[in-house]
Design an enzyme around this catalytic site. Structure first.
Site, PDB file in Angstrom:
ATOM      1  N   GLN A  48      -1.759 -13.845   9.259  1.00 38.04           N
ATOM      2  CA  GLN A  48      -1.375 -13.338  10.577  1.00 38.04           C
ATOM      3  C   GLN A  48      -1.888 -11.910  10.802  1.00 38.04           C
ATOM      4  OE1 GLN A  48      -0.248 -15.424  12.757  1.00 38.04           O
ATOM      5  NE2 GLN A  48      -0.246 -16.959  11.143  1.00 38.04           N
ATOM      6  N   GLU A  49      -1.933 -11.115   9.741  1.00 38.60           N
ATOM      7  CA  GLU A  49      -2.516  -9.772   9.871  1.00 38.60           C
ATOM      8  C   GLU A  49      -3.938  -9.877  10.418  1.00 38.60           C
ATOM      9  OE1 GLU A  49      -2.063  -7.059   6.525  1.00 38.60           O
ATOM     10  OE2 GLU A  49      -0.398  -8.242   5.771  1.00 38.60           O
ATOM     11  N   ARG A  85      -2.261  17.422  -0.834  1.00 44.50           N
ATOM     12  CA  ARG A  85      -2.400  16.606   0.373  1.00 44.50           C
ATOM     13  C   ARG A  85      -3.105  17.352   1.503  1.00 44.50           C
ATOM     14  NH1 ARG A  85       0.226  11.875  -0.085  1.00 44.50           N
ATOM     15  NH2 ARG A  85       2.125  11.944  -1.296  1.00 44.50           N
ATOM     16  N   ASN A  87      -2.047   1.532  12.604  1.00 43.77           N
ATOM     17  CA  ASN A  87      -1.871   1.049  11.230  1.00 43.77           C
ATOM     18  C   ASN A  87      -1.397  -0.397  11.278  1.00 43.77           C
ATOM     19  OD1 ASN A  87      -1.454   1.294   8.305  1.00 43.77           O
ATOM     20  ND2 ASN A  87       0.739   1.327   8.761  1.00 43.77           N
ATOM     21  N   ASP A  95       5.475   4.414   8.888  1.00 45.33           N
ATOM     22  CA  ASP A  95       5.768   3.045   9.352  1.00 45.33           C
ATOM     23  C   ASP A  95       6.816   3.006  10.470  1.00 45.33           C
ATOM     24  OD1 ASP A  95       3.980   2.079   7.438  1.00 45.33           O
ATOM     25  OD2 ASP A  95       5.545   1.886   5.921  1.00 45.33           O
ATOM     26  N   HIS A 106       1.103  -2.969   9.143  1.00 45.28           N
ATOM     27  CA  HIS A 106       2.146  -2.945   8.119  1.00 45.28           C
ATOM     28  C   HIS A 106       2.612  -4.376   7.857  1.00 45.28           C
ATOM     29  CE1 HIS A 106       5.335  -1.398   5.639  1.00 45.28           C
ATOM     30  NE2 HIS A 106       6.180  -2.200   6.260  1.00 45.28           N
ATOM     31  N   MET A 142      -3.739   3.536   1.688  1.00 48.36           N
ATOM     32  CA  MET A 142      -2.487   3.708   0.943  1.00 48.36           C
ATOM     33  C   MET A 142      -2.180   5.167   0.616  1.00 48.36           C
ATOM     34  SD  MET A 142      -1.646   0.607   1.010  1.00 48.36           S
ATOM     35  CE  MET A 142      -0.273   0.430  -0.114  1.00 48.36           C
ATOM     36  N   ARG A 143      -2.411   6.062   1.549  1.00 52.77           N
ATOM     37  CA  ARG A 143      -2.048   7.465   1.336  1.00 52.77           C
ATOM     38  C   ARG A 143      -1.092   7.899   2.438  1.00 52.77           C
ATOM     39  NH1 ARG A 143      -2.942   9.393  -3.375  1.00 52.77           N
ATOM     40  NH2 ARG A 143      -2.966  11.502  -2.547  1.00 52.77           N
ATOM     41  N   LEU A 197       0.042  10.570   4.949  1.00 51.98           N
ATOM     42  CA  LEU A 197      -0.731  11.625   5.598  1.00 51.98           C
ATOM     43  C   LEU A 197       0.184  12.762   6.047  1.00 51.98           C
ATOM     44  CD1 LEU A 197      -2.814   9.060   7.608  1.00 51.98           C
ATOM     45  CD2 LEU A 197      -3.709  10.550   5.791  1.00 51.98           C
TER      46      LEU A 197
HETATM   47  C1  GRF Z   1      -2.283  -5.452   3.827  1.00 46.04           C
HETATM   48  O1  GRF Z   1      -1.243  -6.344   3.549  1.00 46.04           O
HETATM   49  C2  GRF Z   1      -1.805  -4.360   4.727  1.00 46.04           C
HETATM   50  O2  GRF Z   1      -0.875  -4.776   5.665  1.00 46.04           O
HETATM   51  C3  GRF Z   1      -1.175  -3.422   3.741  1.00 46.04           C
HETATM   52  O3  GRF Z   1      -2.020  -3.442   2.615  1.00 46.04           O
HETATM   53  C4  GRF Z   1      -2.711  -4.677   2.587  1.00 46.04           C
HETATM   54  C5  GRF Z   1      -4.171  -4.364   2.587  1.00 46.04           C
HETATM   55  O4  GRF Z   1      -4.950  -5.508   2.395  1.00 46.04           O
HETATM   56  N1  GRF Z   1      -0.961  -2.128   4.323  1.00 46.04           N
HETATM   57  P1  GRF Z   1      -6.509  -5.452   2.721  1.00 46.04           P
HETATM   58  O5  GRF Z   1      -7.086  -4.261   1.967  1.00 46.04           O
HETATM   59  O6  GRF Z   1      -6.674  -5.310   4.197  1.00 46.04           O
HETATM   60  O7  GRF Z   1      -7.062  -6.736   2.205  1.00 46.04           O
END
Ligand code: GRF
Length: 212
Positions: A168-169, A60, A102, A140, A104, A85-86, A88
């Site tokens: 919603q993201e 790492r 970030n 998180d 979540h 998805m790592r 840190l």
């Molecule tokens: C999303 O749901 C994000 O919140 C999570 O991983 C997903 C990534 O989706 N951490 P994308 O690559 O933005 O489509």
């Protein structure tokens, strides 16, 4: 404001940011996986891309050093983790303290970590959602900037719930970055944030329970 976006896969949140017309110069999209689909999307949208492949680094610390070197080349004001998805290292997180965020897929502090949608269903919660937060060494757990809630339906599967949350993201991530670019997010000593500006409160309220 100059920003870099870090991704690992699909990149739909990245795409939402790049297409939101934000007052931000996106200097680079960086992936830890050479096959991340989002890289092609970024290229199509005219944003430079780079790969720092975690498999090329034995540990790492080495990976984070290579990643920091790539990030720093672009002199960003903001480092955006968009489905990165790592985990840190603490040194890496401290290097970008107060300027790394970030997204979540849960209403933090509920359901940190992975498989949030399945865990929300298993817990029987009636509200689920997503959170944009500053990154701190604890995964998180950093100061929350904005959240959106969605209802959980009786017939939801992890997939249907994930899709509802993802919509919603794609709303709140650009909103958070806009607030940051406009200098409206104050990080307070107590670990909370305050969003200033005439419409800040109204925007917050509107996101508490969007009809979806
Ligand atoms: C999303 O749901 C994000 O919140 C999570 O991983 C997903 C990534 O989706 N951490 P994308 O690559 O933005 O489509």
């Amino acid at each position: 404001m100059r920003a870099v976006i870090l991704i690992s896969g699909r990149g739909s949140n990245m795409q939402a940011l790049l297409e939101a017309g934000l007052p931000v110069e996106f200097a680079c999209v960086i992936s830890n996986r050479p096959d991340a689909a989002g890289l092609r999307v970024a290229t199509e949208l005219g944003v430079p891309v780079a790969v720092v492949d975690h498999r090329q680094h034995p540990d790492r610390v080495g990976f984070d050093a290579a990643l920091a070197a790539e990030i720093d080349r672009h002199r960003p004001d903001l480092v955006i983790l968009a489905g990165f998805m790592r985990v840190l290292t603490e040194d890496f997180v401290r290097r970008y303290a107060r300027r790394m965020i970030n997204i979540h897929p849960a209403l933090l502090p509920a359901f940190p970590g992975l498989d949030t949608h399945a865990r929300a269903l298993a817990a029987g919660v009636r509200l689920h959602g997503c959170t944009v937060h500053f990154v701190t060494p604890e995964v998180d757990a950093g100061p929350i900037i904005v959240q959106a809630a969605v209802p959980v339906r009786a017939d939801d599967t992890p997939q249907t719930l994930a899709a509802r949350v993802l919509r919603q993201e794609h709303r709140i991530f650009p909103l958070a970055v806009r607030w940051l670019a406009e200098g409206r997010v104050q990080l307070r000593e107590d670990g909370t944030t305050l969003v200033s500006g005439a419409d800040g409160d109204a925007e917050h309220r509107a996101l508490v329970s969007p009809a979806d």
